[in-house]
Design a protein around this motif. Structure first.
Motif, PDB file in Angstrom:
ATOM      1  N   LEU A 156     -21.061  17.126  50.643  1.00  0.00           N
ATOM      2  CA  LEU A 156     -21.943  17.509  49.437  1.00  0.00           C
ATOM      3  C   LEU A 156     -21.535  18.830  48.859  1.00  0.00           C
ATOM      4  O   LEU A 156     -21.712  19.012  47.692  1.00  0.00           O
ATOM      5  N   THR A 157     -21.086  19.796  49.643  1.00  0.00           N
ATOM      6  CA  THR A 157     -21.054  21.080  49.173  1.00  0.00           C
ATOM      7  C   THR A 157     -19.486  20.774  48.504  1.00  0.00           C
ATOM      8  O   THR A 157     -19.465  21.744  47.362  1.00  0.00           O
ATOM      9  N   ALA A 158     -18.749  20.310  48.909  1.00  0.00           N
ATOM     10  CA  ALA A 158     -17.231  20.162  48.194  1.00  0.00           C
ATOM     11  C   ALA A 158     -17.585  19.528  47.067  1.00  0.00           C
ATOM     12  O   ALA A 158     -17.061  19.855  45.915  1.00  0.00           O
ATOM     13  N   SER A 204     -28.846  18.491  55.451  1.00  0.00           N
ATOM     14  CA  SER A 204     -27.719  17.797  56.451  1.00  0.00           C
ATOM     15  C   SER A 204     -27.150  18.708  57.533  1.00  0.00           C
ATOM     16  O   SER A 204     -27.470  18.299  58.645  1.00  0.00           O
ATOM     17  N   LEU A 205     -27.014  19.716  57.110  1.00  0.00           N
ATOM     18  CA  LEU A 205     -26.302  20.857  58.087  1.00  0.00           C
ATOM     19  C   LEU A 205     -27.484  21.262  59.139  1.00  0.00           C
ATOM     20  O   LEU A 205     -26.968  21.468  60.140  1.00  0.00           O
ATOM     21  N   ALA A 206     -28.641  21.522  58.523  1.00  0.00           N
ATOM     22  CA  ALA A 206     -29.605  22.014  59.576  1.00  0.00           C
ATOM     23  C   ALA A 206     -29.935  20.844  60.495  1.00  0.00           C
ATOM     24  O   ALA A 206     -30.029  21.173  61.768  1.00  0.00           O
ATOM     25  N   GLU A 266     -23.839  14.037  60.008  1.00  0.00           N
ATOM     26  CA  GLU A 266     -24.610  15.015  59.348  1.00  0.00           C
ATOM     27  C   GLU A 266     -23.923  16.168  58.745  1.00  0.00           C
ATOM     28  O   GLU A 266     -23.944  16.526  57.621  1.00  0.00           O
ATOM     29  N   GLY A 267     -23.272  16.874  59.784  1.00  0.00           N
ATOM     30  CA  GLY A 267     -22.308  17.996  59.315  1.00  0.00           C
ATOM     31  C   GLY A 267     -21.352  17.608  58.220  1.00  0.00           C
ATOM     32  O   GLY A 267     -21.230  18.277  57.092  1.00  0.00           O
ATOM     33  N   ALA A 268     -20.730  16.243  58.268  1.00  0.00           N
ATOM     34  CA  ALA A 268     -19.702  15.957  57.618  1.00  0.00           C
ATOM     35  C   ALA A 268     -20.389  15.616  56.246  1.00  0.00           C
ATOM     36  O   ALA A 268     -19.553  15.870  55.409  1.00  0.00           O
TER      37      ALA A 268
END
Length: 208
Positions: free
Chosen positions: A38-40, A154-156, A31-33
């Motif tokens: 997505l941010t990138a 995803s990061l949450a 999920e972190g990846a």
């Protein structure tokens, strides 16, 4: 074969099986990846656009940092399962004598500490990535704003999943100082990250 060398379908099929690993820890790292990726992606879709020229440097810098974080999350997908396997290996150690029992207990305590450090690292990475994601609100391609919101979600999920893994492991650790340090540190990371993720999501919803 390393988890990250598997096809996506093989990875999720293994996770759905009776195999104890990969489990929630590797899922949280994935999920972190995804959040970092997505941010990138939002940055990549912002760069080179005349409309967002004033954010060109921000997008380029953030893209580089997000991709670095993505790679670190991917590495943890493997390392989290490796750490769990160290715990599993302890159960095959002999326990016939007092010396063997003591060695087994010592090995288990070391393995549980390893299983705590890995998800804690995920929590730190999640916070760092959320900071990057937040910095793109209103400063990136509006057509990709929903992707930015998905990154925050995803990061949450990553940090909350990692936190559950920290908690379940410190529950079996005898070293109270170690357990308290990771419990208190994890709570601080949660208090920092979850409001950020909520703010990002709500700002994106308002913009759509």
């Amino acid at each position: 074969m390393r988890l990250t060398d598997q096809t996506l379908s093989t990875f999720v099929d293994t996770m759905a099986s009776s195999e104890p690993a990969p489990g929630g820890g590797s899922a949280a790292a994935l999920e972190g990846a995804l959040g970092a990726a997505l941010t990138a992606m939002v940055c990549a879709l912002t760069k080179g656009k005349k409309k967002y020229a004033e954010y060109e440097t921000l997008a380029a810098d953030t893209e580089q940092k997000a991709n670095t974080l993505k790679a670190r999350f991917v590495d943890i997908i493997n390392r989290d399962t490796d750490a769990f396997n160290m715990v599993a290996d302890v159960f095959s150690m002999p326990k016939d004598t007092d010396a063997q029992k003591a060695a087994r207990k010592e090995a288990m305590q070391a393995a549980l500490k390893g299983c705590t450090k890995t998800p804690y690292e995920m929590m730190e990475l999640s916070c760092e990535t959320l900071e990057l994601t937040k910095g793109l609100i209103g400063r990136s391609n509006a057509s990709a704003s929903s992707d930015l919101g998905c990154a925050a979600l995803s990061l949450a999920a990553a940090i909350q999943g990692a936190w559950l893994n920290v908690l379940i492991n410190i529950g079996g650790i005898d070293d109270q100082e170690f357990a308290d340090r990771y419990r208190q540190g994890g709570q601080k990371l949660l208090e920092r990250a979850l409001p950020m993720a909520k703010e990002i999501y709500e700002e994106i919803v308002k913009s759509l």
